[in-house]
Design a protein around this motif. Structure first.
Motif, mmCIF file in Angstrom:
data_model
loop_
_atom_site.group_PDB
_atom_site.id
_atom_site.type_symbol
_atom_site.label_atom_id
_atom_site.label_comp_id
_atom_site.label_asym_id
_atom_site.label_seq_id
_atom_site.Cartn_x
_atom_site.Cartn_y
_atom_site.Cartn_z
ATOM 1 N N UNK A 264 0.857 -1.198 0.000
ATOM 2 C CA UNK A 264 0.000 0.000 0.000
ATOM 3 C C UNK A 264 0.892 1.246 0.000
ATOM 4 N N UNK A 265 0.552 2.206 -0.876
ATOM 5 C CA UNK A 265 1.208 3.511 -0.873
ATOM 6 C C UNK A 265 0.107 4.566 -0.913
ATOM 7 N N UNK A 266 0.109 5.441 0.092
ATOM 8 C CA UNK A 266 -0.924 6.476 0.181
ATOM 9 C C UNK A 266 -0.320 7.849 -0.076
ATOM 10 N N UNK A 267 -1.165 8.758 -0.550
ATOM 11 C CA UNK A 267 -0.700 10.083 -0.941
ATOM 12 C C UNK A 267 -1.594 11.161 -0.339
ATOM 13 N N UNK A 268 -0.989 12.055 0.432
ATOM 14 C CA UNK A 268 -1.684 13.263 0.842
ATOM 15 C C UNK A 268 -1.752 14.215 -0.356
ATOM 16 N N UNK A 269 -2.721 15.098 -0.335
ATOM 17 C CA UNK A 269 -2.818 16.073 -1.412
ATOM 18 C C UNK A 269 -3.336 15.512 -2.710
ATOM 19 N N UNK A 270 -3.952 14.329 -2.666
ATOM 20 C CA UNK A 270 -4.558 13.735 -3.851
ATOM 21 C C UNK A 270 -5.839 13.036 -3.420
ATOM 22 N N UNK A 271 -6.743 12.839 -4.366
ATOM 23 C CA UNK A 271 -8.005 12.188 -4.049
ATOM 24 C C UNK A 271 -8.312 11.123 -5.101
ATOM 25 N N UNK A 272 -9.574 10.929 -5.406
ATOM 26 C CA UNK A 272 -9.967 9.880 -6.355
ATOM 27 C C UNK A 272 -9.313 10.060 -7.724
ATOM 28 N N UNK A 273 -8.991 11.306 -8.074
ATOM 29 C CA UNK A 273 -8.448 11.602 -9.409
ATOM 30 C C UNK A 273 -6.930 11.726 -9.375
ATOM 31 N N UNK A 274 -6.287 10.919 -8.544
ATOM 32 C CA UNK A 274 -4.840 11.003 -8.353
ATOM 33 C C UNK A 274 -4.047 10.793 -9.630
ATOM 34 N N UNK A 275 -4.569 10.021 -10.578
ATOM 35 C CA UNK A 275 -3.829 9.782 -11.830
ATOM 36 C C UNK A 275 -3.652 11.074 -12.624
ATOM 37 N N UNK A 276 -4.554 12.037 -12.423
ATOM 38 C CA UNK A 276 -4.444 13.339 -13.060
ATOM 39 C C UNK A 276 -3.691 14.332 -12.181
ATOM 40 N N UNK A 277 -3.794 14.182 -10.872
ATOM 41 C CA UNK A 277 -3.271 15.187 -9.940
ATOM 42 C C UNK A 277 -1.778 15.030 -9.672
ATOM 43 N N UNK A 278 -1.316 13.790 -9.535
ATOM 44 C CA UNK A 278 0.089 13.545 -9.168
ATOM 45 C C UNK A 278 0.704 12.467 -10.073
ATOM 46 N N UNK A 279 0.606 12.613 -11.393
ATOM 47 C CA UNK A 279 1.087 11.532 -12.269
ATOM 48 C C UNK A 279 2.570 11.229 -12.113
ATOM 49 N N UNK A 280 3.407 12.267 -11.907
ATOM 50 C CA UNK A 280 4.846 12.003 -11.780
ATOM 51 C C UNK A 280 5.150 11.183 -10.528
ATOM 52 N N UNK A 281 4.480 11.505 -9.437
ATOM 53 C CA UNK A 281 4.680 10.759 -8.195
ATOM 54 C C UNK A 281 4.171 9.327 -8.331
ATOM 55 N N UNK A 282 3.035 9.160 -8.981
ATOM 56 C CA UNK A 282 2.521 7.807 -9.217
ATOM 57 C C UNK A 282 3.477 7.002 -10.072
ATOM 58 N N UNK A 283 3.956 7.607 -11.159
ATOM 59 C CA UNK A 283 4.852 6.886 -12.065
ATOM 60 C C UNK A 283 6.103 6.428 -11.327
ATOM 61 N N UNK A 284 6.681 7.324 -10.505
ATOM 62 C CA UNK A 284 7.873 6.943 -9.756
ATOM 63 C C UNK A 284 7.577 5.802 -8.796
ATOM 64 N N UNK A 285 6.426 5.849 -8.132
ATOM 65 C CA UNK A 285 6.050 4.785 -7.193
ATOM 66 C C UNK A 285 5.855 3.460 -7.917
ATOM 67 N N UNK A 286 5.233 3.514 -9.080
ATOM 68 C CA UNK A 286 4.989 2.290 -9.855
ATOM 69 C C UNK A 286 6.309 1.680 -10.320
ATOM 70 N N UNK A 287 7.183 2.502 -10.869
ATOM 71 C CA UNK A 287 8.437 1.978 -11.402
ATOM 72 C C UNK A 287 9.328 1.436 -10.288
ATOM 73 N N UNK A 288 9.359 2.105 -9.151
ATOM 74 C CA UNK A 288 10.156 1.596 -8.029
ATOM 75 C C UNK A 288 9.605 0.275 -7.525
ATOM 76 N N UNK A 289 8.292 0.161 -7.465
ATOM 77 C CA UNK A 289 7.695 -1.100 -7.019
ATOM 78 C C UNK A 289 7.964 -2.223 -8.011
ATOM 79 N N UNK A 290 7.884 -1.905 -9.304
ATOM 80 C CA UNK A 290 8.151 -2.924 -10.317
ATOM 81 C C UNK A 290 9.612 -3.379 -10.298
ATOM 82 N N UNK A 291 10.510 -2.516 -9.813
ATOM 83 C CA UNK A 291 11.929 -2.865 -9.768
ATOM 84 C C UNK A 291 12.332 -3.661 -8.535
ATOM 85 N N UNK A 292 11.401 -3.824 -7.601
ATOM 86 C CA UNK A 292 11.774 -4.524 -6.378
ATOM 87 C C UNK A 292 12.074 -5.992 -6.681
ATOM 88 N N UNK A 293 12.905 -6.633 -5.884
ATOM 89 C CA UNK A 293 13.220 -8.049 -6.128
ATOM 90 C C UNK A 293 11.977 -8.925 -6.117
#
Length: 293
Positions: A264-293
């Motif tokens: 689970x990764x939660x974000x302050x300052x974002x709501x249901x439309x987080x994909x529009x509000x914080x796309x750079x932060x989401x992308x970084x979180x996704x890529x880091x998670x995908x890179x985990x062992x």
């Protein structure tokens, strides 16, 4: 970005693509009241690593939109995306869903586990924790009364009146809509204006078996849900905008019981439309998670 229309089980589906087709595929599933273009903020940020594919799902945008409510049962919607994965060369691949797209993504992970290597959900819900929260008659049930309104006959006409005034109000109520530029709103309005589309978009709600309690009146006769059939056994990432007023924390309580490999990764300052509000932060979180062992 490029687009195409493909045939899935004899019906046309409109796709948007970002990134090199030689990259690993990432299937992006939108919710209500969006369409495949809703991923245009996030997908370009993932396209160096992935080949991002975003369909207009059944009943939306430029894809097939049958008029029958029964055509929008979960098994039908999941079947569309299973056919798309086969069209793309077969699985397993990474699937990401938001809102109603999360329901389809969960369906793929639960009922077609051979097709899904990783599951990413952004402010979307697994059916069991969500149904439990809806049935309690508490805050989630109160926040979800709009579902009952949408299910009523003719709701699409009421939402479309006066240049979609009520639709815009429903879409942006109680949440930050600074991301919704006039140009973006014009694009959404154009998609909602396609003949019959608003009705078939709402059919997703009408076909759903979810029971929504009235506030303060719990539903106590829910059928027993088979846990073994509803497990997510692949690695699962849940991204959550904490300001969501449509989906509340109770809607994900107990998710670990159904997803043993959950992050689970939660974000302050974002709501249901987080994909529009914080796309750079989401992308970084996704890529880091995908890179985990």
């Amino acid at each position: 970005m490029y687009t195409e229309t493909v045939d899935l089980n004899g019906h046309p589906f409109f796709l948007r693509h970002w990134g090199n087709p030689e990259n690993p595929p990432l299937l992006l599933l939108h919710g209500f009241p969006e369409y495949g273009g809703a991923w245009s903020d996030l997908a370009p940020l993932l396209a160096e690593r992935f080949h991002c594919i975003a369909p207009d799902q059944r009943g939306y945008g430029q894809s097939w939109a049958p008029d029958d409510i029964g055509a929008y049962r979960g098994s039908e919607l999941v079947g569309d995306m299973a056919a798309l994965i086969a069209h793309l060369g077969g699985g397993p691949l990474t699937v990401m869903g938001h809102d109603w797209g999360a329901a389809v993504a969960y369906g793929l992970a639960m009922f077609h586990p051979e097709l899904v290597s990783r599951l990413i959900i952004a402010n979307g819900v697994h059916p069991v924790p969500f149904q439990r929260a809806l049935a309690e008659g508490g805050a989630q049930a109160e926040a979800s009364q709009y579902i009952l309104s949408l299910r009523r006959e003719g709701s699409e006409d009421r939402l479309a009146a006066n240049d979609f005034a009520r639709m815009k109000e429903l879409f942006l109520a109680k949440m930050d809509h600074g991301w919704m530029t006039p140009a973006k709103l014009a694009e959404y309005t154009a998609e909602w204006s396609r003949p019959g589309r608003l009705k078939t978009m709402i059919h997703w709600y009408r076909a759903s078996p979810l029971k929504v309690a009235k506030p303060g009146e719990p539903i106590t006769d829910l059928p027993e849900l088979p846990k073994e059939r509803l497990m997510v056994r692949c690695p699962h990432l849940l991204l959550w905008g904490l300001g969501d007023t449509a989906l509340l924390p109770a809607a994900t309580e107990g998710l670990e019981d159904f997803a043993p490999d959950l992050t689970r990764i939660s974000f302050n300052g974002a709501d249901h439309w987080l994909c529009h509000q914080i796309p750079a932060l989401l992308a970084r979180s996704i890529l880091e998670w995908c890179d985990r062992p």
